[in-house]
Write a protein that holds these residues in place. Structure first.
Motif: not given
Length: 402
Positions: A1-21, A315-322
């Motif tokens: 099964m191929s690995r899923k792709k997650v695309l994050v738009l933005g690299g500040n508080f929300g984007g950085l946290t969501a991508a790394l999390a 913003t960080e809280r939202m990113a972790h939930v997402a």
């Protein structure tokens, strides 16, 4: 099964946290790509100090690519220009990228059009972006050579009242340090219905505490008012009255990025994305929005429009939930992480030069059970310490730390 792709738009508080999390949640078993119009992270809370020479851009920014590279995340320095939500694709200034899951963390733009005379080349400064804060600093240095009265304010529709208060009290502190406090009239102009509303409905004793701060600093407050225009050296209010100034800093309202506003399936007229408390968009279960990009319903109406402050903490809280919900979906589970913006705790430190206020509440928006404001110099020290800690944490990608 191929690995899923997650695309994050933005690299500040929300984007950085969501991508790394999401990468952390799935132990790296996912392809995460971040597309950001800026190639540097900016610690926005410190912009209040930059105009006074207490911070340089290099002190409060760091390059994003090394951080993401260290965690196996692909970073693309480009701007998103179109969303194809049905096709699962995003067009950017560099290429077209497909995704299985999309996180929108594109932040804000200043809406200078609300008050003629604001904005680049206008008659008042703002500090809401790095470039704006640099220009405000140039203006401050000119002001010191030829002092006069000062206006600090937040226009109708603004939501970032904390930054306006912080700048106000830092200006007062800097005037005293420069020996100018007695000869400069300092005026605070705000759309808030009362002092300490902050765009969150206020907190117990907040109005009394802020009134004491203003009285101690000999600051005049003009509240519950809109701004008609900013002329050269004069702020004209909605009722036709005016306030003269030699230097002015005004926080404008924010709006979402145009590429998001154009996606009418998910965005409102201001370019904010309508989300559930899972931070999934209402129409697309694989598309999320966090931070300022996420729309928040205001639980009140005020005579003069007042926005909501979507700061770094929520913003960080939202990113972790997402991130938790995306990881669950990739594992074949239903999204189970929920946290509405209004139910998040409010945690904020308002700096005031060498003083400040720690703001704590059990909920961001009313009704609340608990809320407290703690004044004192420890707030200033706490803000300084948090700046260093957060930049260290973010630069190393330690988003699982508190």
């Amino acid at each position: 099964m191929s690995r899923k792709k997650v695309l994050v738009l933005g690299g500040n508080f929300g984007g950085l946290t969501a991508a790394l999390a999401v990468n952390h949640e799935l132990h790296g078993d996912v392809d995460v790509r971040v597309v950001s119009a800026s190639d540097r992270f900016l610690f926005n809370p410190s912009l209040i100090w930059l105009p006074f020479g207490k911070r340089r851009p290099a002190d409060i920014t760091f390059p994003l690519a090394p951080t993401f590279d260290a965690h196996g995340i692909d970073f693309v320095h480009a701007e998103a220009t179109a969303l194809d939500l049905d096709g699962g694709k995003v067009t950017t200034t560099g290429a077209v990228y497909d995704y299985d899951y999309l996180v929108i963390a594109t932040g804000y733009r200043n809406n200078f059009g609300v008050v003629p005379g604001l904005g680049p080349g206008g008659n008042a400064y703002t500090i809401t972006t790095l470039e704006d804060a640099i220009k405000a600093g140039e203006g401050w240095r000119r002001f010191l050579e030829n002092p006069g009265d000062i206006v600090v304010g937040a226009s109708q529709g603004a939501g970032c009242f904390g930054a306006a208060y912080e700048y106000l009290f830092n200006v007062s502190y800097r005037l005293r340090k420069a020996g100018l406090k007695r000869q400069v009239k300092l005026t605070y102009v705000s759309a808030e219905p009362f002092l300490g509303h902050f765009g969150i409905g206020g907190l117990p004793h907040g109005e009394t505490l802020l009134s004491m701060f203003l009285k101690k600093e000999h600051i005049t407050a003009v509240l519950n008012t809109g701004m008609d225009r900013v002329e050269d050296g004069r702020l004209v209010l909605a009722d036709g009255s005016n306030i003269d100034f030699s230097y002015a800093m005004i926080v404008p309202p924010f709006i979402g990025q145009e590429v998001i506003r154009s996606a009418r399936e998910i965005a409102d007229d201001k370019g904010y994305v309508k989300v559930r408390d899972t931070y999934q968009t209402e129409g697309y279960g694989n598309v999320y929005a966090v931070g300022i990009a996420a729309a928040v319903d205001v639980p009140w109406q005020t005579a003069t429009p007042v926005g909501i402050p979507k700061t770094g903490f929520p913003t960080e809280r939202m990113a972790h939930v997402a991130a938790r919900n995306i990881a669950a979906q990739i594992r074949g589970e239903a999204p189970a992480s929920h946290e509405a913006f209004g139910d998040m705790p409010a945690v904020c430190v308002m700096d005031a030069g060498n003083n400040g206020v720690i703001i704590l509440a059990d909920k961001m928006l009313p009704p609340r059970k608990h809320g407290v404001l703690i004044p004192g110099p420890q707030a200033h020290a706490m803000k300084l310490a948090f700046e260093k800690y957060f930049l260290w944490k973010a630069r190393h990608g330690y988003v699982s730390l508190p």
